[in-house]
Design a protein around this motif. Structure first.
Motif, PDB file in Angstrom:
ATOM      1  N   LEU A 246      -3.991   6.568   0.761  1.00 22.04           N
ATOM      2  CA  LEU A 246      -3.971   6.028  -0.595  1.00 22.04           C
ATOM      3  C   LEU A 246      -5.128   6.597  -1.412  1.00 22.04           C
ATOM      4  CD1 LEU A 246      -2.755   4.079  -2.657  1.00 22.04           C
ATOM      5  CD2 LEU A 246      -4.179   2.261  -1.685  1.00 22.04           C
TER       6      LEU A 246
ATOM      7  N   THR B   4       0.817  -1.218   0.000  1.00 20.45           N
ATOM      8  CA  THR B   4       0.000   0.000   0.000  1.00 20.45           C
ATOM      9  C   THR B   4       0.845   1.259   0.000  1.00 20.45           C
ATOM     10  OG1 THR B   4      -1.780  -1.142   1.165  1.00 20.45           O
ATOM     11  CG2 THR B   4      -1.810   1.253   1.234  1.00 20.45           C
TER      12      THR B   4
ATOM     13  N   GLU C  56      -8.658   1.993  -8.035  1.00 22.88           N
ATOM     14  CA  GLU C  56      -7.881   1.923  -6.796  1.00 22.88           C
ATOM     15  C   GLU C  56      -8.459   2.870  -5.751  1.00 22.88           C
ATOM     16  OE1 GLU C  56      -5.499   0.315  -4.337  1.00 22.88           O
ATOM     17  OE2 GLU C  56      -4.990  -0.193  -6.406  1.00 22.88           O
TER      18      GLU C  56
ATOM     19  N   SER D 250     -10.027   1.633  -2.190  1.00 17.18           N
ATOM     20  CA  SER D 250      -9.177   1.936  -1.034  1.00 17.18           C
ATOM     21  C   SER D 250     -10.018   2.201   0.206  1.00 17.18           C
ATOM     22  CB  SER D 250      -8.309   3.170  -1.326  1.00 17.18           C
ATOM     23  OG  SER D 250      -7.456   2.945  -2.413  1.00 17.18           O
TER      24      SER D 250
ATOM     25  N   LYS E  85       2.273   1.972  -3.444  1.00 16.76           N
ATOM     26  CA  LYS E  85       1.248   2.519  -4.347  1.00 16.76           C
ATOM     27  C   LYS E  85       0.934   3.975  -4.022  1.00 16.76           C
ATOM     28  CE  LYS E  85      -1.756  -0.967  -3.972  1.00 16.76           C
ATOM     29  NZ  LYS E  85      -2.916  -1.863  -4.243  1.00 16.76           N
ATOM     30  N   GLU E  86       0.881   4.283  -2.744  1.00 22.29           N
ATOM     31  CA  GLU E  86       0.624   5.669  -2.333  1.00 22.29           C
ATOM     32  C   GLU E  86       1.726   6.596  -2.838  1.00 22.29           C
ATOM     33  OE1 GLU E  86       1.057   8.277   1.685  1.00 22.29           O
ATOM     34  OE2 GLU E  86       0.329   6.229   1.941  1.00 22.29           O
TER      35      GLU E  86
ATOM     36  N   SER F  76      -8.431   7.088   3.530  1.00 18.97           N
ATOM     37  CA  SER F  76      -7.030   6.663   3.653  1.00 18.97           C
ATOM     38  C   SER F  76      -6.130   7.575   2.836  1.00 18.97           C
ATOM     39  CB  SER F  76      -6.877   5.216   3.174  1.00 18.97           C
ATOM     40  OG  SER F  76      -7.179   5.120   1.783  1.00 18.97           O
TER      41      SER F  76
END
Length: 351
Positions: free
Chosen positions: A202, A159, A192, A196, A162-163, A200
């Motif tokens: 993300l 995660t 995404e 998510s 990806k962030e 968040s």
């Protein structure tokens, strides 16, 4: 003479012993010279390119690269080889990357493309993201093939990686030429963002990227099917999420081609945001969003709206005119001048 004969043997024996001792001393000196030479070569720059085994070039280059872009030297733990095995404390990539040169950026892209260590991926992405805050570097990263490499990180299961990849793409999307290549990630990022955890980091990173990609009308059509997702985040999200998703919705609402899709979308809660108790940043953007839609509706009479669709944005803005008018009248007394001006414009557009 025996004595003479005995004396001659003793001399020969002594010569042989001296020769053996001399050879031993010579070998020892050679070994010492060899060790000293190895140590000196190590101090003067370590292994040369020819010393690297085939397939290990990127492993040998990684510490050098990280040293160049790091405020601290890289120390590899015993028994570890290659960038994948560097511990978090082994590298300290700078938060400020304005001094990176093109060859540093190129090496970072190569490292990011080759490593599978989430720690290294994350830190390389942070450095590239900070570097991409400068417009010149946005072009450099694109020309070096970095957009594809960063985009590949969206498929990494970690995660945090990806962030950080979304943060890098967000900075890189501040460039029209980059956007042309990065449009392929819009659907992926929408999916995404929708999947998510609500509120968040993300999700917020995804929304920031979509905000930049929706500044022009060019890629709005790729977000049409995700309008219900955005509205759900607006309803359920906290203030940070609401502000960010409204930035996307405001951008979409400025495009005449999106008016019909937005007016027919379900958002029975929308009128509840027309309230003085709502956070100013949220309230102001809701008012701009509504103003854009009403303005375009008045301007283009060909827009097809399902009038019977109860709970749609159209029914909220036009159906219960009394409640909407009361809400707007109340907001004319809002303490913030900018809010009052936006309310006045909205009322004028409805007349």
């Amino acid at each position: 003479m025996r004595e003479s004969g005995g004396s001659s043997v003793s001399v020969r024996t002594g010569l042989v012993a001296g020769l053996v001792a001399g050879l031993a001393v010579g070998a020892g000196l050679c070994y010492c010279v060899y060790r000293a030479s190895r140590r000196r070569r190590g101090r003067e720059g370590g292994p040369k390119r020819g010393d690297v085994r085939p397939g290990q070039e990127h492993q040998a280059a990684a510490p050098t690269l990280l040293q160049k872009v790091s405020a601290m030297p890289v120390i590899s733990s015993p028994g570890r080889k290659g960038p994948e095995n560097l511990r978090r404390e082994d590298v300290d990539l700078p938060k400020s990357s304005h001094d990176l040169e093109a060859h540093h950026i190129q090496n970072l892209i190569r490292l990011l493309d080759s490593t599978k260590d989430p720690t290294i991926q994350e830190q390389a992405l942070v450095t590239l993201s900070n570097s991409a805050a400068f417009s010149a570097n946005q072009d450099i990263i694109r020309n070096l093939g970095g957009l594809i490499v960063v985009g590949k990180m969206l498929s990494v299961p970690d995660t945090k990686v990806k962030e950080k990849a979304l943060n890098a793409l967000n900075n890189l999307s501040m460039n029209i030429k980059n956007q042309e290549e990065m449009k392929i990630y819009i659907t992926i990022v929408c999916e995404e963002t929708d999947s998510s955890p609500l509120n968040s980091e993300l999700q917020l990173a995804g929304l920031r990227f979509l905000t930049n990609m929706s500044v022009t009308n060019d890629y709005h059509y790729m977000m049409t099917s995700f309008i219900p997702c955005f509205l759900h985040m607006l309803l359920e999200g906290n203030e940070r999420t609401q502000v960010q998703v409204l930035k996307v919705l405001v951008n979409l609402s400025a495009n005449p081609a999106m008016t019909e899709h937005l007016l027919n979308a379900q958002a029975p809660f929308l009128l509840s945001l027309f309230d003085a108790c709502i956070n100013k940043e949220v309230l102001l953007r809701v008012l701009v969003f509504a103003t854009n839609l009403i303005k375009l509706t008045q301007k283009d009479k060909s827009i097809t709206v399902h009038h019977h669709n109860e709970g749609s944005i159209f029914s909220v803005l036009w159906g219960n005119t009394t409640e909407c008018a009361q809400k707007l009248t109340s907001l004319l007394y809002h303490h913030d001048t900018e809010v009052k001006e936006q309310v006045a414009e909205l009322i004028m557009q409805r007349c």
